[in-house]
Design a protein around this motif. Structure first.
Motif, short mmCIF file in Angstrom:
data_model
loop_
_atom_site.label_atom_id
_atom_site.label_comp_id
_atom_site.label_asym_id
_atom_site.label_seq_id
_atom_site.Cartn_x
_atom_site.Cartn_y
_atom_site.Cartn_z
N SER A 1 -1.75 -2.18 -5.19
CA SER A 1 -1.66 -1.34 -4.00
C SER A 1 -2.56 -1.82 -2.85
O SER A 1 -2.65 -1.17 -1.83
CB SER A 1 -2.00 0.11 -4.36
OG SER A 1 -3.30 0.19 -4.88
N SER A 2 -3.19 -2.98 -3.04
CA SER A 2 -4.01 -3.55 -1.97
C SER A 2 -4.11 -5.06 -2.17
O SER A 2 -3.88 -5.57 -3.27
CB SER A 2 -5.42 -2.94 -1.97
OG SER A 2 -6.14 -3.38 -3.10
N ASP B 1 0.82 -1.21 0.00
CA ASP B 1 0.00 0.00 0.00
C ASP B 1 0.86 1.27 0.00
O ASP B 1 0.34 2.36 -0.13
CB ASP B 1 -0.97 0.00 1.19
CG ASP B 1 -0.27 -0.07 2.53
OD1 ASP B 1 0.76 -0.77 2.63
OD2 ASP B 1 -0.74 0.58 3.48
#
Length: 71
Positions: free
Chosen positions: A38-39, A15
């Protein structure tokens, strides 16, 4: 690639955009396809349709983490 060997997918999951940038810089090579997420949810969506030879996952992320606290 010139020799016809397919690139391997390496999934980078973090993240923190700076960490993704650093990992990408270190791991970039002609025989690798670096995929950034990003997740955890984004990584799982990618894996529904694609394979990854290696997954580098930050274990401390919001919502979906690679560890669980004991109560």
């Amino acid at each position: 690639m010139e020799n016809g060997t397919p690139k391997i997918n390496i999934l980078l999951v973090d993240d923190n955009p700076g960490n993704l940038l650093s990992l990408g810089t270190i791991l970039q090579a002609e025989d690798r396809n670096l995929v950034r997420a990003s997740s955890g949810e984004e990584a799982l969506r990618y894996l529904l349709d694609e394979d990854a030879a290696v997954i580098l996952l930050d274990v401390h992320m919001p919502r979906l983490a690679g560890w669980r606290r004991r109560r």
